[in-house]
Design a protein around this motif. Structure first.
Motif, mmCIF file in Angstrom:
data_model
loop_
_atom_site.group_PDB
_atom_site.id
_atom_site.type_symbol
_atom_site.label_atom_id
_atom_site.label_comp_id
_atom_site.label_asym_id
_atom_site.label_seq_id
_atom_site.Cartn_x
_atom_site.Cartn_y
_atom_site.Cartn_z
ATOM 1 N N TRP A 246 5.623 5.458 -9.247
ATOM 2 C CA TRP A 246 6.300 6.489 -10.026
ATOM 3 C C TRP A 246 5.326 7.603 -10.403
ATOM 4 O O TRP A 246 5.650 8.801 -10.309
ATOM 5 C CB TRP A 246 6.921 5.856 -11.269
ATOM 6 C CG TRP A 246 7.831 6.741 -12.046
ATOM 7 C CD1 TRP A 246 7.624 7.223 -13.311
ATOM 8 C CD2 TRP A 246 9.105 7.264 -11.642
ATOM 9 N NE1 TRP A 246 8.677 7.997 -13.716
ATOM 10 C CE2 TRP A 246 9.609 8.039 -12.708
ATOM 11 C CE3 TRP A 246 9.868 7.149 -10.484
ATOM 12 C CZ2 TRP A 246 10.835 8.700 -12.652
ATOM 13 C CZ3 TRP A 246 11.091 7.802 -10.415
ATOM 14 C CH2 TRP A 246 11.559 8.564 -11.491
ATOM 15 N N ILE A 247 4.123 7.225 -10.806
ATOM 16 C CA ILE A 247 3.094 8.213 -11.140
ATOM 17 C C ILE A 247 2.754 9.061 -9.913
ATOM 18 O O ILE A 247 2.556 10.282 -10.013
ATOM 19 C CB ILE A 247 1.834 7.516 -11.689
ATOM 20 C CG1 ILE A 247 2.076 7.058 -13.136
ATOM 21 C CG2 ILE A 247 0.612 8.423 -11.613
ATOM 22 C CD1 ILE A 247 0.955 6.209 -13.706
ATOM 23 N N ALA A 248 2.686 8.416 -8.735
ATOM 24 C CA ALA A 248 2.346 9.158 -7.517
ATOM 25 C C ALA A 248 3.310 10.309 -7.278
ATOM 26 O O ALA A 248 2.928 11.360 -6.753
ATOM 27 C CB ALA A 248 2.350 8.210 -6.314
ATOM 28 N N GLY A 249 4.579 10.146 -7.676
ATOM 29 C CA GLY A 249 5.558 11.197 -7.462
ATOM 30 C C GLY A 249 5.845 12.058 -8.668
ATOM 31 O O GLY A 249 6.275 13.213 -8.524
ATOM 32 N N CYS B 267 -7.374 8.239 -8.147
ATOM 33 C CA CYS B 267 -6.904 7.181 -7.252
ATOM 34 C C CYS B 267 -5.942 6.276 -8.003
ATOM 35 O O CYS B 267 -5.862 6.308 -9.239
ATOM 36 C CB CYS B 267 -8.072 6.365 -6.679
ATOM 37 S SG CYS B 267 -8.893 5.273 -7.865
ATOM 38 N N LEU B 268 -5.213 5.477 -7.240
ATOM 39 C CA LEU B 268 -4.264 4.509 -7.780
ATOM 40 C C LEU B 268 -4.478 3.172 -7.084
ATOM 41 O O LEU B 268 -4.866 3.119 -5.911
ATOM 42 C CB LEU B 268 -2.820 4.969 -7.553
ATOM 43 C CG LEU B 268 -2.403 6.322 -8.145
ATOM 44 C CD1 LEU B 268 -1.032 6.721 -7.627
ATOM 45 C CD2 LEU B 268 -2.419 6.273 -9.673
ATOM 46 N N MET C 100 -4.279 5.931 -2.639
ATOM 47 C CA MET C 100 -3.723 4.693 -3.186
ATOM 48 C C MET C 100 -4.164 3.485 -2.368
ATOM 49 O O MET C 100 -4.116 3.503 -1.138
ATOM 50 C CB MET C 100 -2.190 4.761 -3.203
ATOM 51 C CG MET C 100 -1.512 3.520 -3.801
ATOM 52 S SD MET C 100 0.298 3.526 -3.629
ATOM 53 C CE MET C 100 0.750 4.878 -4.713
ATOM 54 N N LEU C 101 -4.575 2.439 -3.079
ATOM 55 C CA LEU C 101 -4.786 1.116 -2.498
ATOM 56 C C LEU C 101 -3.530 0.294 -2.778
ATOM 57 O O LEU C 101 -3.110 0.164 -3.927
ATOM 58 C CB LEU C 101 -6.010 0.437 -3.123
ATOM 59 C CG LEU C 101 -6.170 -1.070 -2.883
ATOM 60 C CD1 LEU C 101 -6.372 -1.371 -1.397
ATOM 61 C CD2 LEU C 101 -7.338 -1.630 -3.699
ATOM 62 N N VAL C 102 -2.935 -0.250 -1.727
ATOM 63 C CA VAL C 102 -1.727 -1.063 -1.849
ATOM 64 C C VAL C 102 -2.095 -2.516 -1.575
ATOM 65 O O VAL C 102 -2.743 -2.820 -0.571
ATOM 66 C CB VAL C 102 -0.642 -0.601 -0.855
ATOM 67 C CG1 VAL C 102 0.599 -1.481 -0.969
ATOM 68 C CG2 VAL C 102 -0.298 0.862 -1.079
ATOM 69 N N VAL C 103 -1.671 -3.413 -2.479
ATOM 70 C CA VAL C 103 -1.944 -4.847 -2.335
ATOM 71 C C VAL C 103 -0.620 -5.593 -2.383
ATOM 72 O O VAL C 103 0.241 -5.302 -3.221
ATOM 73 C CB VAL C 103 -2.867 -5.365 -3.453
ATOM 74 C CG1 VAL C 103 -3.232 -6.827 -3.202
ATOM 75 C CG2 VAL C 103 -4.127 -4.516 -3.578
ATOM 76 N N THR C 104 -0.461 -6.568 -1.481
ATOM 77 C CA THR C 104 0.781 -7.345 -1.485
ATOM 78 C C THR C 104 0.527 -8.738 -0.944
ATOM 79 O O THR C 104 -0.450 -8.978 -0.221
ATOM 80 C CB THR C 104 1.872 -6.645 -0.649
ATOM 81 O OG1 THR C 104 3.113 -7.310 -0.834
ATOM 82 C CG2 THR C 104 1.511 -6.629 0.819
ATOM 83 N N GLY C 105 1.399 -9.681 -1.315
ATOM 84 C CA GLY C 105 1.344 -11.051 -0.811
ATOM 85 C C GLY C 105 2.582 -11.347 0.015
ATOM 86 O O GLY C 105 3.704 -11.029 -0.385
ATOM 87 N N SER D 249 -5.812 6.019 2.027
ATOM 88 C CA SER D 249 -5.119 4.821 1.572
ATOM 89 C C SER D 249 -5.702 3.589 2.231
ATOM 90 O O SER D 249 -6.360 3.655 3.279
ATOM 91 C CB SER D 249 -3.623 4.918 1.884
ATOM 92 O OG SER D 249 -3.414 5.177 3.262
ATOM 93 N N GLN D 250 -5.440 2.444 1.605
ATOM 94 C CA GLN D 250 -5.783 1.147 2.162
ATOM 95 C C GLN D 250 -4.637 0.182 1.860
ATOM 96 O O GLN D 250 -3.925 0.336 0.865
ATOM 97 C CB GLN D 250 -7.089 0.601 1.564
ATOM 98 C CG GLN D 250 -8.335 1.334 2.001
ATOM 99 C CD GLN D 250 -9.605 0.706 1.434
ATOM 100 O OE1 GLN D 250 -9.571 0.007 0.421
ATOM 101 N NE2 GLN D 250 -10.729 0.966 2.082
ATOM 102 N N LEU D 251 -4.490 -0.824 2.712
ATOM 103 C CA LEU D 251 -3.492 -1.868 2.524
ATOM 104 C C LEU D 251 -4.191 -3.215 2.605
ATOM 105 O O LEU D 251 -4.828 -3.533 3.614
ATOM 106 C CB LEU D 251 -2.404 -1.784 3.605
ATOM 107 C CG LEU D 251 -1.380 -2.923 3.627
ATOM 108 C CD1 LEU D 251 -0.504 -2.895 2.373
ATOM 109 C CD2 LEU D 251 -0.509 -2.847 4.891
ATOM 110 N N LEU D 252 -4.076 -4.017 1.534
ATOM 111 C CA LEU D 252 -4.652 -5.361 1.491
ATOM 112 C C LEU D 252 -3.493 -6.356 1.426
ATOM 113 O O LEU D 252 -2.730 -6.360 0.454
ATOM 114 C CB LEU D 252 -5.563 -5.518 0.271
ATOM 115 C CG LEU D 252 -6.182 -6.898 0.038
ATOM 116 C CD1 LEU D 252 -7.059 -7.318 1.217
ATOM 117 C CD2 LEU D 252 -6.996 -6.906 -1.264
#
Length: 702
Positions: free
Chosen positions: A570-573, A581-582, A635-640, A665-668
């Motif tokens: 939400w902050i990103a938009g 960074c986020l 933005m760094l995005v993290v998910t399981g 960006s990065q995705l973990l």
């Protein structure tokens, strides 16, 4: 308003006193991610029936292999200067029965499944007469021993059609044919929950057994009764986080109270847990709270057998409603709302041994203190058990004479065991992690308040290294829930101290919707996910920068998980020019797809006033995907991949936007993690990745 506290430890000062003045003392090193991952962890205590000794577990993590193991310790409660004694027992889940035996869970002698054992424990820690109590092929997930020691309740996952523990339910066919596909009926309720796919017809169920010479006998009595007889069809304890607090023996051992929610097509929309009573006759149990269509939990009978205390919510379908302490007279059946006029939500209950008081805990403005409740009139008194801030008090065990055993943790330090005597301020009984953390550079935690959205008072905290010179970048922490709090408590995951130890000032704000400030404040986020909370975060960050001029607001990143991850999107938009960074972890990205792929559907239905089809305009009003044209912040995005609450595709969608718009960006992705990161190796990788991302944008010169 500001409340400032220095988080340091007496042990560190003691080292300084005995150091030679001729030898230069090196400054303590700041805490690192590896320290957090390997920090010893205190488990909940159990107390002998005579109140003279406590037994607790300590979990340690090997710094090389990251393998974890538990050790049980004994601590005298009669001698404040006594040292803990390691017990010669390999197991977990220890608890004293009313018969004085120590029960615990460990692998059986002739099976790899977990079973219940018991042993005699002397005051000096000597262990004798180890006996295996259960030998159940399917294994035991938990247990509870009756006060007189003549009976035991165990729970395990078993088909609802089974009336005894030896039932063979191994042939679980999901679908006809030779394949391994799972077939679910449309009226079956949850088909997956949290991080596991459901097995149709199988639930966590409780069986009661008599004990003969320390061993169970017979095939057990199912407390939920035969299928179709009127008892509940559902999980006890509740899945996935329920435990022994969902099951309680009557003081005379005549039966069991237990909590269950009906598992059917309505379960994904329901928080209607009820409290049931089983007389162990094998017939259907009695629903004691059928009149309330909202949550009823934590059955807690008084030791004298006169009353049943429990907590209840009032509004069906709302998981964050106020939990009021209820009192049921077990003779007349009359039920009273003891704390109906007290605007806090109670999360634990315990009676004093003489049945005179109820001791309960509840969040209250960044703390989780203990309260003493008078069952005669409902008067509530906040107890002053700690010098300074109460921080987070838990695992409360009232003892005779007004003594209370409990654990206490804070942002500055993990949990330790404390003893309060005669309702007075407590003294520490353990130093499980005190010595380890005391050797690290201390942090300062400042509490501050400001005028937030709508003119309401909003609270926050600033955590930073003590004595750090020069300016430091800001990290805005946004908690999940959203009905939650970054209160003054230790966390093994989102830990302000370890982030602050990297040279940052961590700012957390309990925005509208947070818990611990009264129910109206918690309710205020309803249908307003991106409104008042974002305004509070903006005002809170500004207030923190004004409060502490050492914080460099021109260098700032924000990070959060779950609802906190939603807020990053939400902050990103909606606040795209503020942060360098986020860090977005398991954040909701598209409210439409989220609604149709999450599992606990009561949550979005309450917070957004209905299903997506019912109220799509509101879902779209607060939908981050509608504002991706404004995205520009790295933005760094993290998910399981095992996250079924916020499915990992939400993170993939956000990462796709970042890639398409060529935003750094990065995705973990963690293939084996759920909504949380729990494995120690994965936790270390998470922290190292996050710290490198923050350093990249906030410390480019380094």
């Amino acid at each position: 308003m500001t409340v400032r506290s220095r988080v340091a430890f007496p042990l560190a000062s003691a080292f300084a006193l005995f150091a030679s003045p001729l030898v230069a003392q090196s400054a303590p090193e700041p805490m690192q991610a590896s320290d957090l991952v390997t920090m010893p962890r205190l488990g909940s205590p159990t107390v002998s029936p005579d109140g003279t000794i406590a037994v607790y577990s300590v979990t340690t993590t090997d710094a090389e292999s990251f393998a974890r193991k538990g050790q049980l310790y004994l601590r005298s409660l009669d001698n404040m200067n006594a040292a803990p004694v390691a017990l010669d027992l390999k197991g977990s889940g220890a608890s004293f029965g009313g018969d004085g035996w120590l029960y615990y869970m460990a692998s059986g002698a002739d099976t790899e499944t977990t079973q219940v054992w018991r042993a005699r424990i002397a005051d000096n820690g000597a262990v004798s007469q180890k006996t295996q109590v259960t030998n159940i092929a399917r294994g035991v997930n938990g247990y509870s021993v009756a006060k007189d020691g003549d009976r035991i309740a165990i729970w395990t996952e078993i088909a609802r059609s089974c009336t005894d523990i030896a039932c063979d339910d191994s042939a679980k066919a999901y679908a006809p044919g030779p394949g391994d596909g799972r077939l679910y009926e449309g009226d079956g309720g949850f088909y997956r929950h949290w991080d596991s796919w459901e097995t149709p017809g199988t639930y966590s169920r409780v069986f009661a057994f008599p004990l003969s010479n320390g061993r169970v006998s017979g095939e057990g009595i199912a407390v939920d009764g035969p299928l179709g007889a009127g008892g509940p069809i559902g999980d006890t304890p509740s899945m996935p986080f329920g435990g022994g607090e969902d099951v309680a023996w009557a003081p005379d051992g005549s039966g069991l109270y237990f909590a269950a929610r009906k598992a059917d097509a309505e379960e994904p929309y329901s928080v209607n847990f009820d409290i049931w009573w089983s007389d162990l006759s094998g017939t259907a149990p009695t629903n004691l709270t059928a009149a309330n269509e909202a949550l009823d939990m934590l059955p807690t009978p008084s030791p004298d057998g006169q009353y049943l205390a429990y907590v209840a919510m009032a509004r069906p379908g709302y998981e964050a409603d106020r939990q009021v302490v209820m009192l049921r007279d077990l003779k007349s059946g009359v039920t009273t709302a003891l704390t109906g006029d007290f605007d806090r939500s109670f999360g634990s209950l315990a009676w004093t041994p003489d049945s005179r008081w109820i001791v309960a805990t509840a969040q209250d403005v960044l703390d989780t203190p203990a309260f003493r409740i008078d069952p005669r009139n409902g008067d509530v008194e906040r107890l002053d058990l700690m010098a300074g801030n109460e921080a987070h008090i838990g695992n409360v065990v009232p003892l005779h004479g007004g003594d209370i055993l409990f654990t206490r943790d804070s942002i500055g330090a993990p949990a330790e065991l404390f003893l309060s005597q005669d309702w007075d301020q407590a003294q520490p009984l353990t130093q499980v992690a005190t010595e380890t953390i005391g050797k690290m550079a201390p942090v300062v935690v400042e509490r501050f308040s400001f005028t937030g959205a709508g003119g309401d008072t909003v609270w926050g905290q600033i955590t930073k290294l003590e004595g750090q010179e020069g300016s430091m970048p800001a990290i805005l922490y946004v908690h999940g829930g959203p009905q939650g709090s970054f209160n003054d408590g230790w966390s093994s995951r989102w830990n302000p101290r370890v982030v602050a130890s990297q040279g940052y000032a961590v700012i957390s704000v309990d925005f509208h919707g947070s818990t611990g400030y009264g129910q109206a404040f918690t309710d205020s986020i309803n249908r307003d996910w991106g409104g008042k909370p974002l305004e509070d975060l903006k005002l809170g960050l500004a207030a923190a920068l004004k409060q502490d001029p050492q914080i460099d607001g021109s260098r700032a990143c924000a990070m959060g998980a779950s609802y906190g991850g939603y807020m990053m999107n939400w902050i990103a938009g909606r606040w795209p020019d503020r942060f360098d960074c986020l860090v977005q972890h398991d954040g909701l990205f598209d409210m439409r797809s989220f609604y149709y792929t999450t599992e606990e559907l009561w949550f979005p239905k309450w917070d957004f006033g209905g299903s997506y089809a019912d109220n799509k305009e509101l879902y779209e009003r607060w939908n981050p995907v509608n504002h991706v044209d404004n995205w520009k912040t790295p933005m760094l995005v993290v998910t399981g991949e095992k996250d079924f609450r916020v499915p990992y595709t939400q993170g993939l969608a956000a990462f796709t936007v970042l890639q398409e718009r060529q935003i750094p960006s990065q995705l973990l992705v963690f293939p084996e993690e759920n909504h949380w990161v729990l494995d120690p190796k994965n936790s270390l990788q998470w922290h190292n990745t996050v710290f490198a991302w923050l350093d990249r944008w906030l410390k480019p010169g380094e």
